[in-house]
Design an enzyme around this catalytic site. Structure first.
Site, PDB file in Angstrom:
ATOM      1  CG  HIS A  57       0.122  -0.153   2.361  1.00 47.29           C
ATOM      2  ND1 HIS A  57       0.532   0.748   3.455  1.00 47.29           N
ATOM      3  CD2 HIS A  57       0.057  -1.427   3.596  1.00 47.29           C
ATOM      4  CE1 HIS A  57       1.017   0.573   4.161  1.00 47.29           C
ATOM      5  NE2 HIS A  57       1.013  -0.401   4.055  1.00 47.29           N
ATOM      6  CD  GLU A  72       0.991  -4.641   8.384  1.00 45.57           C
ATOM      7  OE1 GLU A  72       2.211  -5.493   8.595  1.00 45.57           O
ATOM      8  OE2 GLU A  72       1.719  -3.245   8.234  1.00 45.57           O
TER       9      GLU A  72
END
Length: 221
Positions: free
Chosen positions: A12, A92
């Protein structure tokens, strides 16, 4: 079996947490947004990916975090050619709810000494935990390849550690090899390319901060 020609991993764009560690005290990790710089990184990556994919179809898997959703949308892929699915197993590493900046820094220091693969954050995950869920996702992905109409491109919009652990699992790297690697930068990609021998190879290696010491490292498949 329709094996994709490319499996593209992208981290990202820069998030609020990348720019300010203290924000984790106030905002949940999964809710962090991209910064203006992160938005630009995602848009620039989109230019490269649209050129790479051309007019080919893409199957995208997106981590459920806000910053990965934002990154995916800013890539600007053609919705007529792209199928997208949220994939929680590509999230994550969990550090555990709201975080105290001083405590996180202490744990980061401890992780550097203990090892990124085995160290478990308080109330969170170890790298080994992320490795296990990435492995479970790979089983799902392999089954999808059985579909004769599976797209020639896979895109995973995810996080730096998850990218490294995905490649560790795919290429059967040792823990010692994993520990040598650095995360890619925000908005950077790593691409697994299918060769004429039926094997995948990385388009570029991860940066290394040290050399592997394990005697097993030379035997990886």
């Amino acid at each position: 079996m329709a094996r994709p020609r490319r499996i593209v991993l992208i981290r990202h764009g820069e998030s609020q947490g990348n720019a300010d560690d203290t924000i984790y005290e106030r905002v949940p990790d999964h809710a962090l947004l991209l910064t203006a710089a992160g938005e630009r990184q995602a848009q620039e990556a989109g230019v490269r990916l649209r050129e790479l994919f051309g007019g080919e179809r893409v199957q995208a898997f997106v981590s459920p975090y806000r910053r990965t959703h934002e990154t995916f949308h800013l890539l600007g892929l053609d919705p007529r050619l792209t199928r997208a699915k949220e994939e929680p197993r590509l999230r994550e590493q969990d550090w555990g709810n709201y975080q105290d900046a001083e405590d996180v820094q202490r744990q980061r220091t401890a992780r550097d000494a203990y090892g990124h693969f085995f160290y478990r954050f308080a109330q969170g995950e170890s790298g080994a935990d992320v490795y296990d869920r990435v492995g479970a996702f790979l089983e799902t992905l392999y089954r999808a390849f059985d579909n004769a109409d599976f797209p020639p491109n896979v895109l995973m919009v995810t996080h730096g550690l998850t990218m490294r652990l995905f490649c560790m699992r795919w290429f059967h790297w040792t823990v010692d090899e994993f520990e040598c690697l650095s995360n890619p930068g925000n908005g950077e990609t790593r691409i697994l390319l299918l060769g004429p021998d039926g094997k995948y190879r990385l388009d570029q290696p991860f940066d290394r901060w040290r050399t592997a010491e394990s005697d097993l490292s030379r035997y990886h498949g």
